[in-house]
Design a protein around this motif. Structure first.
Motif, PDB file in Angstrom:
ATOM      1  N   PRO A  57      -5.542  62.893  66.889  1.00 55.70           N
ATOM      2  CA  PRO A  57      -4.183  62.762  67.420  1.00 55.70           C
ATOM      3  C   PRO A  57      -3.133  62.980  66.339  1.00 55.70           C
ATOM      4  N   VAL A  58      -2.078  63.696  66.683  1.00 58.47           N
ATOM      5  CA  VAL A  58      -0.998  63.955  65.739  1.00 58.47           C
ATOM      6  C   VAL A  58      -0.214  62.668  65.459  1.00 58.47           C
ATOM      7  N   THR A  59       0.017  61.883  66.505  1.00 61.87           N
ATOM      8  CA  THR A  59       0.697  60.599  66.373  1.00 61.87           C
ATOM      9  C   THR A  59      -0.335  59.487  66.408  1.00 61.87           C
ATOM     10  N   THR A  60      -0.204  58.531  65.509  1.00 61.67           N
ATOM     11  CA  THR A  60      -1.145  57.416  65.484  1.00 61.67           C
ATOM     12  C   THR A  60      -1.132  56.691  66.823  1.00 61.67           C
ATOM     13  N   PRO A  61      -2.285  56.477  67.450  1.00 57.33           N
ATOM     14  CA  PRO A  61      -2.299  55.752  68.720  1.00 57.33           C
ATOM     15  C   PRO A  61      -1.990  54.273  68.510  1.00 57.33           C
ATOM     16  N   VAL A  62      -1.647  53.587  69.591  1.00 59.34           N
ATOM     17  CA  VAL A  62      -1.408  52.150  69.526  1.00 59.34           C
ATOM     18  C   VAL A  62      -2.760  51.430  69.508  1.00 59.34           C
ATOM     19  N   TYR A  63      -2.980  50.636  68.486  1.00 63.84           N
ATOM     20  CA  TYR A  63      -4.220  49.861  68.387  1.00 63.84           C
ATOM     21  C   TYR A  63      -4.004  48.531  69.106  1.00 63.84           C
ATOM     22  N   GLN A  64      -4.098  48.588  70.440  1.00 60.88           N
ATOM     23  CA  GLN A  64      -3.805  47.429  71.261  1.00 60.88           C
ATOM     24  C   GLN A  64      -5.049  46.543  71.346  1.00 60.88           C
ATOM     25  N   THR A  65      -5.341  45.910  70.228  1.00 59.55           N
ATOM     26  CA  THR A  65      -6.493  45.012  70.155  1.00 59.55           C
ATOM     27  C   THR A  65      -6.111  43.823  69.287  1.00 59.55           C
ATOM     28  N   SER A  66      -6.694  42.678  69.574  1.00 57.43           N
ATOM     29  CA  SER A  66      -6.409  41.495  68.763  1.00 57.43           C
ATOM     30  C   SER A  66      -7.420  41.312  67.639  1.00 57.43           C
ATOM     31  N   THR A  67      -8.602  41.938  67.756  1.00 64.01           N
ATOM     32  CA  THR A  67      -9.632  41.740  66.740  1.00 64.01           C
ATOM     33  C   THR A  67     -10.459  43.001  66.580  1.00 64.01           C
ATOM     34  N   TYR A  68     -11.245  43.058  65.510  1.00 59.56           N
ATOM     35  CA  TYR A  68     -12.005  44.266  65.159  1.00 59.56           C
ATOM     36  C   TYR A  68     -13.458  43.878  64.851  1.00 59.56           C
ATOM     37  N   GLU A  69     -14.383  44.684  65.338  1.00 60.35           N
ATOM     38  CA  GLU A  69     -15.786  44.467  64.986  1.00 60.35           C
ATOM     39  C   GLU A  69     -15.985  44.839  63.512  1.00 60.35           C
ATOM     40  N   LEU A  70     -16.639  43.962  62.782  1.00 58.92           N
ATOM     41  CA  LEU A  70     -16.833  44.144  61.354  1.00 58.92           C
ATOM     42  C   LEU A  70     -18.254  44.609  61.059  1.00 58.92           C
ATOM     43  N   PRO A  71     -18.465  45.290  59.949  1.00 60.17           N
ATOM     44  CA  PRO A  71     -19.827  45.707  59.586  1.00 60.17           C
ATOM     45  C   PRO A  71     -20.694  44.493  59.253  1.00 60.17           C
ATOM     46  N   ARG A  72     -21.978  44.614  59.504  1.00 58.23           N
ATOM     47  CA  ARG A  72     -22.912  43.516  59.203  1.00 58.23           C
ATOM     48  C   ARG A  72     -23.426  43.642  57.774  1.00 58.23           C
ATOM     49  N   THR A  73     -22.486  43.697  56.854  1.00 54.78           N
ATOM     50  CA  THR A  73     -22.784  43.872  55.438  1.00 54.78           C
ATOM     51  C   THR A  73     -21.819  43.000  54.654  1.00 54.78           C
ATOM     52  N   PRO A  74     -22.010  42.856  53.340  1.00 54.02           N
ATOM     53  CA  PRO A  74     -21.050  42.100  52.529  1.00 54.02           C
ATOM     54  C   PRO A  74     -19.620  42.641  52.609  1.00 54.02           C
ATOM     55  N   GLU A  75     -19.447  43.883  53.066  1.00 52.34           N
ATOM     56  CA  GLU A  75     -18.111  44.459  53.205  1.00 52.34           C
ATOM     57  C   GLU A  75     -17.248  43.633  54.160  1.00 52.34           C
ATOM     58  N   ALA A  76     -17.869  42.951  55.140  1.00 56.83           N
ATOM     59  CA  ALA A  76     -17.110  42.141  56.096  1.00 56.83           C
ATOM     60  C   ALA A  76     -16.355  41.023  55.381  1.00 56.83           C
ATOM     61  N   ALA A  77     -17.002  40.366  54.430  1.00 58.83           N
ATOM     62  CA  ALA A  77     -16.344  39.287  53.686  1.00 58.83           C
ATOM     63  C   ALA A  77     -15.197  39.835  52.840  1.00 58.83           C
ATOM     64  N   HIS A  78     -15.376  41.040  52.311  1.00 54.50           N
ATOM     65  CA  HIS A  78     -14.309  41.667  51.528  1.00 54.50           C
ATOM     66  C   HIS A  78     -13.102  41.944  52.409  1.00 54.50           C
ATOM     67  N   ILE A  79     -13.328  42.421  53.615  1.00 48.83           N
ATOM     68  CA  ILE A  79     -12.237  42.687  54.558  1.00 48.83           C
ATOM     69  C   ILE A  79     -11.517  41.392  54.912  1.00 48.83           C
ATOM     70  N   ALA A  80     -12.296  40.341  55.190  1.00 50.21           N
ATOM     71  CA  ALA A  80     -11.713  39.075  55.611  1.00 50.21           C
ATOM     72  C   ALA A  80     -10.858  38.439  54.524  1.00 50.21           C
TER      73      ALA A  80
END
Length: 415
Positions: A57-80
């Motif tokens: 998409p040329v224009t960023t879509p609206v991310y109409q979500t309250s939460t995001y699924e995180l990877p099942r790796t140590p990267e999730a803790a880094h994001i949090a």
């Protein structure tokens, strides 16, 4: 069977099969009713959507979500644990916020920006993240009404020492003992300016926070003049379409991180759709501001020439007492102005007789707005008596300037 019995009897008696049942026959020809398979809630909640060919998409879509699924790796803790992650939980941030923040930081020449749910959320986050009990704050006696309430009532209740001084002499009231200086320029509604370079020079150790909502980064860049943090109501010129409530803090990365931690606790979220609308408005910001500047100056000159106008408050006019400062500090003078007529009754008459200019608070949209600050803007906070009741404030919109002038002129001429 009675009529009532027939009406209340089950579907097998009435000869009607319910939607979630079906008829089946056995080898004797008798009919029986079975439950039909119900739709799976799991499948409803986790639909399979086939990936189809297509571009980005040329224009960023609206991310109409309250939460995001995180990877099942140590990267999730880094994001949090990150500051303002764009894909963790929407109170912390979102891709739409991140896009608008990048645009806003670029406008102000800042390392980072924090987008929040209103201009007052930005003011509150900027100040509350940098004061503690015993801190000394110096600010102006003239500020946006809610900011005055924060300075005069809320911060002192937390043990913060707040001194409010005349705006024109703010630089004379600060020294090295001050922890935070809070300034607004031009100020609402009288269009008085603060000499930011002079304030910075007088208090080199203090944290200088500047509300730049009226001027916008198109006309004034406070960070270039020594400010540490800039706050703005993005509801106004930055968005420019009177359909978003948002605020922004810009400045050095470590200060924005601190403000984000305060906002994370207090929760003044700018939601994804508002951030998306703001980013859309920012794409036309320079074009709109050029028009606001030109039309604001034309309207100010026309009002200054009208016999029923006692004074016009617009920093672009040579008659403004701080015109020389405005020319040094501002690259343009904006679309905000105020004018004083002969009496409060005359002000209300003008307000009642404009037809193009709409009687509404806020500012910076495409439409011209007129308002009576003493009765409409400063109704809360006990500051109405400090505003001249014969003063009207105008946010000059994007209509043809001749039409705006004609509307204000006929309202002034009405007897």
């Amino acid at each position: 069977m009675s009529v009532i019995d027939h009406l209340v009897a089950g579907p097998e008696v009435r000869g009607v099969v319910a939607d979630d049942q079906r008829l089946t026959g056995d080898d004797t020809g008798a009919m029986a009713i079975e439950e039909a398979p119900r739709p799976s809630m799991t499948r409803l909640l986790h639909p399979h959507v086939e990936q189809r060919p297509g571009g980005v998409p040329v224009t960023t879509p609206v991310y109409q979500t309250s939460t995001y699924e995180l990877p099942r790796t140590p990267e999730a803790a880094h994001i949090a644990s990150a500051v303002a992650p764009s894909g963790y939980y929407t109170r912390y941030g979102s891709p739409n916020n991140a896009e608008a923040e990048a645009m806003l930081a670029g406008l102000d020449g800042a390392e980072r920006a924090l987008l929040l749910g209103s201009g007052m959320a930005a003011v509150s986050a900027a100040l509350l993240s940098n004061v503690r009990a015993g801190a000394r704050v110096v600010a102006q006696t003239n500020h946006y009404t809610a900011a005055l309430t924060l300075l005069r009532d809320v911060l002192p209740s937390f043990g913060v020492d707040v001194a409010l001084v005349p705006q024109e002499s703010l630089q004379d009231a600060v020294d090295d003992s001050v922890d935070v200086v809070y300034a607004e320029t031009p100020v609402n509604p009288a269009m008085v300016l603060t000499d930011l370079a002079a304030v910075r020079s007088a208090a080199p150790r203090a944290l200088l926070v500047v509300d730049n909502t009226f001027a916008t980064p198109y006309n004034t860049r406070p960070l270039d003049l020594g400010a540490d943090l800039v706050v703005q109501s993005a509801t106004k010129y930055l968005n420019g379409h009177s359909d978003v409530t948002a605020g922004v803090v810009t400045g050095r990365a470590e200060l924005i991180d601190r403000a984000w931690e305060t906002a994370r606790v207090l929760g003044p979220t700018c939601h994804p759709f508002e951030a998306w609308l703001l980013a859309r408005g920012l794409r036309t910001f320079p074009l709109r501001m050029a028009r606001h500047n030109a039309s604001g100056h034309a309207v100010a000159e026309a009002l200054a020439a009208h016999p029923r106008v006692a004074a016009v408050h617009y920093p672009g006019l040579p008659t403004h007492p701080q015109h020389d400062l405005a020319r040094r500090q501002m690259s343009g003078f904006g679309g905000m102005l105020a004018f004083t007529v002969e009496s409060p009754e005359a002000a209300l008459s003008v307000l009642q007789h404009t037809t193009l200019a709409r009687n509404a608070v806020s500012l910076g949209g495409t439409e011209t707005l007129i308002t009576h600050p003493a009765s409409l803007i400063f109704a809360h906070g006990g500051t109405a008596d400090t505003v001249d009741a014969a003063l009207l404030r105008v946010s000059v919109g994007l209509e043809e300037p001749e039409d705006i002038i004609a509307d204000l002129t006929q309202a002034l001429d009405h007897r």
